[in-house]
Design a protein around this motif. Structure first.
Motif, PDB file in Angstrom:
ATOM      1  N   ASP A 136      20.893  26.906  66.192  1.00 43.48           N
ATOM      2  CA  ASP A 136      21.113  25.804  65.268  1.00 43.48           C
ATOM      3  C   ASP A 136      21.223  26.364  63.846  1.00 43.48           C
ATOM      4  O   ASP A 136      20.352  27.120  63.409  1.00 43.48           O
ATOM      5  N   LYS A 138      20.637  25.022  61.235  1.00 42.75           N
ATOM      6  CA  LYS A 138      19.464  24.599  60.467  1.00 42.75           C
ATOM      7  C   LYS A 138      18.416  25.702  60.413  1.00 42.75           C
ATOM      8  O   LYS A 138      17.768  25.932  59.384  1.00 42.75           O
ATOM      9  N   ASN A 304      11.634  25.128  64.145  1.00 46.56           N
ATOM     10  CA  ASN A 304      11.697  23.664  64.096  1.00 46.56           C
ATOM     11  C   ASN A 304      10.339  23.030  63.830  1.00 46.56           C
ATOM     12  O   ASN A 304      10.255  21.970  63.210  1.00 46.56           O
TER      13      ASN A 304
END
Length: 340
Positions: A136, A138, A304
Motif C-alpha cells: 500500500d 500509504k 497500519n
C-alpha cells in the motif's frame, strides 16, 4: 500546486506555489501521503530549525512518479515510491565512513528543498525508492520514521534474548517496539502515560506496559528484569524519561536516546558512572530504505497499526498539528492528498 509552508511558531499556511522544475537525474512525484513527524511538531511548537532554508514542510512521504528527467533509469511514470529525505554530500569524512546521516553538508526534502506537504515534489532519482506492487502506497509514508526506529535498534547493543524498555509510545516508540521485537528481545516494557497508547503497545507485542503517573516505573522495571533492562530507548524527549531511562538499565547496560529535545535536561553523571551504563544517541538512518520497505511490505513491522488519522492538506493545521498537540489518542496522522 498547493503546499503547507511554515513561517514561524504555530504559523503554517496552505498556499499556492510553483511546482519545482524537473531537471536531469530527478523525478517528479505526485504526492499521495505525507506524515506529520515529531520534528515537524517541534518546529510548530518551538520554532523552525536552523537547517530550514525554505518553507515547504514534509519529509515523510510517498507518491506516484508522473515524469522523469533525462538520465533516470531506476523508476518510470506510474511507479509508486517512498522518498528518502536526506541528501548527503557523499564527500565529507562522515559520508566516506558510511555515515551519511551525519553528513557535514547535508540537506533534505522538507527542510532545504521543497517537501512532501505539497501536491508535487521533485526529488533526486537516488532518493526515490520503488515500492513493491503489493505494498500500500500509504505505508510508503512510514518508511522514513520506521527507518529511524530500525537504525536505533541496529546501532544499539541489543541482542537476541535481551530485555528492553521503551519510554514513550508515540509513532517512533511504537515503531521501536516492533523493531525491538523483530530483533529478538525477550521482554519489552513500554512506559507511557496515555491509556490508548499503552493498549496499542500491548497489541503490538509489549510484554508489560507501565503508567509512570501511577507506578514507580524504574522500580517496576528493575523488579521485572532482576536489576534493569539491557537496553532502554527514549522516544519521548523530556526530563522525566531521560532520568528514568538512565536509571532503568542494568549495570553495563545502554540507554539509547532517539528523540529530539525542546529543552535541555539536568542529571547527575553518577547515575551512569557508578553503573558503567552507556548513554548513546541515534540520529536518522543510513542506507536502510530497501530493508525497511521489505519489513513494512511483509508485515514484520505493521505500519497500519501506527496510523490513526487521514486528513486533507487543507486541514493540516487544525486536524493535524493542533490535534497532535492536544490529543494523546492520536499517533501517526497522514495527510492524504486524495482528500479535498
Amino acid at each position: 500546486m498547493r503546499a503547507a509552508k511554515i513561517y514561524g511558531t504555530k504559523d503554517i499556511r496552505v498556499e499556492e506555489t510553483a511546482i519545482p522544475p524537473l531537471e536531469a537525474g530527478k523525478v517528479l512525484v505526485k504526492v499521495d501521503y505525507a506524515g506529520i513527524c515529531g520534528s515537524d511538531m517541534h518546529e510548530f511548537v518551538a520554532g523552525t530549525f536552523p537547517i530550514r532554508t525554505q518553507p515547504v514542510l514534509g519529509h515523510e512521504f510517498s507518491g506516484t512518479v508522473v515524469e522523469v528527467g533525462e538520465g533516470v533509469t531506476t523508476v518510470e511514470p506510474g511507479d509508486q515510491v517512498a522518498v528518502e529525505p536526506l541528501i548527503a554530500c557523499g564527500h565529507c569524512s562522515n559520508c566516506r565512513r558510511g555515515m551519511a546521516n551525519l553528513c557535514s553538508n547535508s540537506g533534505g526534502y522538507g527542510y532545504s528543498i521543497s517537501g512532501g506537504f505539497a501536491e508535487y515534489a521533485v526529488v533526486k532519482e537516488e532518493n526515490a525508492f520503488k515500492l513493491p506492487a503489493e505494498m500500500d502506497v500509504k505505508l510508503g509514508a512510514l518508511v522514513e520514521p520506521t527507518a529511524v526506529a530500525v537504525h536505533a535498534v541496529r546501532q544499539s547493543t541489543l541482542r537476541l534474548g535481551d530485555t528492553a524498555a521503551i519510554f514513550g509510545a508515540g509513532p517512533i516508540g511504537l515503531l521501536l517496539l516492533q523493531a525491538v521485537k523483530a530483533a529478538g528481545a525477550s521482554e519489552i516494557i513500554v512506559v507511557e502515560v496515555s491509556d490508548d497508547r499503552r493498549e496499542k503497545a500491548l497489541e503490538l507485542g509489549a510484554t508489560h506496559v507501565l503508567n509512570p503517573v501511577e507506578v514507580d516505573a524504574v522500580a517496576r522495571i528493575k523488579e521485572l528484569t532482576d536489576g534493569g533492562v539491557d537496553v532502554a530507548f527514549d522516544a519521548a524527549g523530556v526530563q522525566a524519561t531521560f532520568l528514568s531511562g538512565v536509571s532503568a538499565v542494568r549495570k553495563g547496560g545502554e540507554f539509547k536516546v532517539v528523540s529530539l529535545w525542546e529543552q535541555p535536561v539536568t542529571f547527575s553523571p553518577n547515575s551512569f558512572v557508578k553503573t558503567e551504563a552507556k548513554i548513546t544517541g541515534s540520529y536518522a538512518y543510513a542506507n536502510l530504505f530497501p530493508e525497511v520497505i521489505r519489513l513494512l511490505a511483509g508485515g514484520i513491522i505493521d505500519g497500519n497499526k501506527v496510523i490513526t488519522s487521514l486528513i486533507p492538506l487543507s486541514d493540516i493545521v487544525e486536524k493535524g498539528f493542533e490535534t497532535l498537540a492536544n490529543d494523546r489518542k492520536q499517533c501517526k496522522i497522514l495527510v492524504d492528498m486524495h482528500l479535498s
